[in-house]
Design a protein around this motif. Structure first.
Motif, PDB file in Angstrom:
ATOM      1  N   GLU A   8       0.744  -1.209   0.311  1.00  0.00           N
ATOM      2  CA  GLU A   8       0.581  -0.103  -0.276  1.00  0.00           C
ATOM      3  C   GLU A   8       1.315   1.394  -0.206  1.00  0.00           C
ATOM      4  O   GLU A   8       0.417   2.185  -0.712  1.00  0.00           O
ATOM      5  N   ILE A   9       1.703   1.107   0.765  1.00  0.00           N
ATOM      6  CA  ILE A   9       2.673   2.763   0.344  1.00  0.00           C
ATOM      7  C   ILE A   9       3.713   2.667  -0.885  1.00  0.00           C
ATOM      8  O   ILE A   9       3.524   3.934  -1.402  1.00  0.00           O
ATOM      9  N   ILE A  12       0.653   4.153  -2.994  1.00  0.00           N
ATOM     10  CA  ILE A  12       0.736   5.298  -2.637  1.00  0.00           C
ATOM     11  C   ILE A  12       1.690   6.050  -3.279  1.00  0.00           C
ATOM     12  O   ILE A  12       1.345   7.197  -3.567  1.00  0.00           O
ATOM     13  N   LEU A  13       3.695   5.771  -2.668  1.00  0.00           N
ATOM     14  CA  LEU A  13       4.190   6.881  -3.705  1.00  0.00           C
ATOM     15  C   LEU A  13       4.293   6.711  -5.086  1.00  0.00           C
ATOM     16  O   LEU A  13       4.135   7.790  -5.552  1.00  0.00           O
ATOM     17  N   GLN A  16       2.018   9.490  -6.907  1.00  0.00           N
ATOM     18  CA  GLN A  16       2.820  10.493  -6.305  1.00  0.00           C
ATOM     19  C   GLN A  16       3.644  11.266  -7.370  1.00  0.00           C
ATOM     20  O   GLN A  16       4.575  10.436  -8.212  1.00  0.00           O
ATOM     21  N   ILE A  20       5.828  13.426  -0.555  1.00  0.00           N
ATOM     22  CA  ILE A  20       4.089  13.542   0.318  1.00  0.00           C
ATOM     23  C   ILE A  20       5.543  12.775   1.297  1.00  0.00           C
ATOM     24  O   ILE A  20       6.721  12.149   1.746  1.00  0.00           O
ATOM     25  N   ASP A  24       1.700  12.173   5.731  1.00  0.00           N
ATOM     26  CA  ASP A  24       0.672  11.912   4.818  1.00  0.00           C
ATOM     27  C   ASP A  24       0.063  10.552   4.997  1.00  0.00           C
ATOM     28  O   ASP A  24      -1.055   9.851   4.878  1.00  0.00           O
ATOM     29  N   ILE A  25       0.704   9.807   4.345  1.00  0.00           N
ATOM     30  CA  ILE A  25       1.360   8.850   4.529  1.00  0.00           C
ATOM     31  C   ILE A  25       0.860   7.549   5.176  1.00  0.00           C
ATOM     32  O   ILE A  25      -0.790   6.646   5.386  1.00  0.00           O
ATOM     33  N   VAL A  36       5.033   3.359   9.449  1.00  0.00           N
ATOM     34  CA  VAL A  36       5.697   4.023   7.985  1.00  0.00           C
ATOM     35  C   VAL A  36       6.643   4.464   8.075  1.00  0.00           C
ATOM     36  O   VAL A  36       7.646   3.394   7.524  1.00  0.00           O
ATOM     37  N   ARG A  63      10.224   9.946  -1.842  1.00  0.00           N
ATOM     38  CA  ARG A  63       9.129   9.746  -3.687  1.00  0.00           C
ATOM     39  C   ARG A  63      10.143   8.786  -3.787  1.00  0.00           C
ATOM     40  O   ARG A  63      11.050   8.368  -2.953  1.00  0.00           O
TER      41      ARG A  63
END
Length: 515
Positions: A8-9, A12-13, A16, A20, A24-25, A36, A63
């Motif tokens: 999932e991390i 999300i990255l 972007q 980020i 926020d994560i 995280v 990132r």
């Protein structure tokens, strides 16, 4: 092994266009900043496989950097492995929560569970309350701490027993069985047990290591026992990798040295240790030995266990005979089968080892009275071992008793009243005797003689004439010349009386029997 949160991390990255923040994560995943940060090392390791790397910029965030081709390849892989949200039934939700609490490296938080299961926090609170009561039977407690999440306390043995039962109830268990049955089945990197961070590829690798070892002990196991062994070893592997180890007393370790199956336990773990780069300590091997002992053949059991099993079988047989009024103690086949089951069961009970009975739904549906008789008899005997027999074990005992009751079924003692001549009476007698085995003709009477006949032994009367007798015995009227469809109709009626006679008493009747 790939953690779903890691994926999932990464997702999300990859979505972007700029940096980020960790905060926020954490907000997106409903976890703490610390969680995280702890996961970033694993994220970086996963990125290396795709020739990507993690760029961290103080005060700005993080990132992923690298070629767009590699990023797209990684995003496609991650998207396939992350399952889309779906609804959980209440039982499935409780199983998920239970496994998450056992295997979580940090305390679980209500809002995290609510987010993962797509339900409200109030629903999670209700689930936790229900699980608290359920876990008590495993001697495991749920601990709630304000602002510090939820955790479990209990001996490691008890936690593993709970984990074993939860995994057998999880919908992922069907995939586990499929992987065992189909050596070349395809895997897709999905998570069969959704609360565990092990993919179907991980599980397949583990299972093949053991099944392809050619070990004679593994090859000798019946399927249900094999599944139990595989699941137990897999649970031990997971717990050892998370640094949750079994602790056994010195006295118990010494006692186990005199028992068989330690070499078999050692061989089971060798290939797993090498491939997974993990070590099974001596206490873990002895713990696994106890489970192998609990599944072993009667002939391999220690004399102490065989003696205890025979004594328990004798007590149960005597009590069943008293409860049912049948010559149960003379049924040698029942005695032998019951002793054979109780011998390894004694080992399981002594060491608190649970066993799954895949027939329980069928047993409850088709043998409810027999199961209740077994449960009641276990409660009536003042034996510490018997008091700890689980419902699954009781189900197995009920199957043995049901088989004995089937052998002990008695036909209905029947009087035949016929108004025809000798020839037609003999023909009718022959048809009834040969085509309806549920009855035994004990006498033949006429319309006149039946009025004064001895009916004390009769359980059914079949008559070719209409009879009005001041008795409680069922009377079935038939035609003197019976065709096939008449016989079939009569058999259906008689079968109900036969079933009533040979069915064990229901729960209410059992409660009224002598204690």
């Amino acid at each position: 092994m790939e953690n779903k949160r890691i994926q999932e991390i990464i997702r999300i990255l990859l979505q972007q266009e700029t940096y980020i923040t960790i905060h926020d994560i954490a907000e997106l995943l409903h976890v703490s900043n610390k969680t995280v940060r702890n996961d970033l090392a694993s994220v970086a390791a996963c990125l290396e496989e795709y020739h990507l790397f993690l760029r961290k910029k103080t005060g700005t965030g993080i990132r992923i950097e690298g070629s767009e081709t590699h990023k797209l390849s990684l995003l496609e892989s991650v998207s396939q492995k992350i399952q889309l949200p779906h609804s959980y039934s209440p039982p499935a939700r409780k199983i998920y929560i239970g496994l998450r609490l056992i295997t979580g490296t940090e305390n679980c938080r209500i809002y995290e569970l609510a987010s993962e299961l797509y339900v409200s926090r109030a629903t999670i609170h209700k689930d936790i309350s229900a699980l608290s009561r359920h876990f008590e039977s495993y001697r495991v407690q749920i601990v709630r701490k304000n602002n510090n999440g939820i955790s479990l306390t209990g001996k490691e043995q008890h936690l593993r027993d709970l984990m074993f039962d939860l995994m057998t109830e999880d919908r992922g268990y069907a995939d586990f069985l499929r992987i065992v049955r189909e050596p070349s089945c395809s895997c897709h990197g999905t998570f069969p047990f959704e609360a565990l961070d092990y993919t179907d590829c991980d599980i397949q690798k583990f299972i093949r290591l053991i099944l392809d070892s050619g070990d004679p002990y593994v090859d000798s196991l019946p399927f249900n026992a094999l599944i139990s062994v595989l699941l137990r070893v897999f649970i031990s592997l997971m717990r050892i990798m998370d640094s949750h180890l079994i602790r056994l007393s010195a006295e118990f370790m010494e006692e186990l040295q005199a028992e068989p199956l330690y070499p078999e336990a050692r061989r089971l773990t060798l290939s797993v240790e090498q491939d997974w780069q993990v070590t099974f300590p001596e206490e873990e091997l002895r713990y696994l030995q106890t489970h192998l002992l609990a599944l072993q053949n009667k002939s391999l059991s220690p004399d102490r266990e065989q003696t205890a099993a025979r004594e328990l079988a004798d007590k149960l047989l005597s009590l069943w005979e008293r409860l049912l009024g049948l010559p149960i103690t003379t049924d040698q086949e029942l005695r032998e089968s019951l002793t054979a089951h109780l011998t390894p069961a004694v080992t399981r009970i002594r060491h608190g080892i649970s066993i799954e009975n895949p027939m329980m739904d069928t047993i409850r549906a088709y043998y409810p009275n027999t199961l209740e008789i077994v449960r009641k008899s276990l409660g009536m005997l003042d034996e510490d071992l018997l008091s700890r027999i689980s419902d699954d074990e009781a189900g197995y005992l009920a199957v043995h008793l049901a088989a004995a009751l089937d052998r002990a079924k008695q036909p209905l003692k029947t009087i035949l009243v016929c108004h025809g001549g000798v020839g037609s009476s003999r023909l009718l007698l022959r048809k009834l005797s040969t085509q309806i085995p549920e009855i035994q003709i004990i006498a033949q009477e006429s319309f006149l003689t039946i009025q004064n006949a001895d009916l004390s032994q009769a359980e059914l009367i079949i008559s070719t004439l209409e009879l009005h007798l001041p008795i409680d015995i069922p009377i079935l009227q038939i035609g003197i010349l019976m065709y096939d469809h008449d016989i079939q109709r009569l058999k259906e009626i008689i079968r109900e009386y036969y079933k009533k006679k040979n069915t064990p008493p229901d729960t209410g009747s059992v409660n009224e029997l002598p204690q």
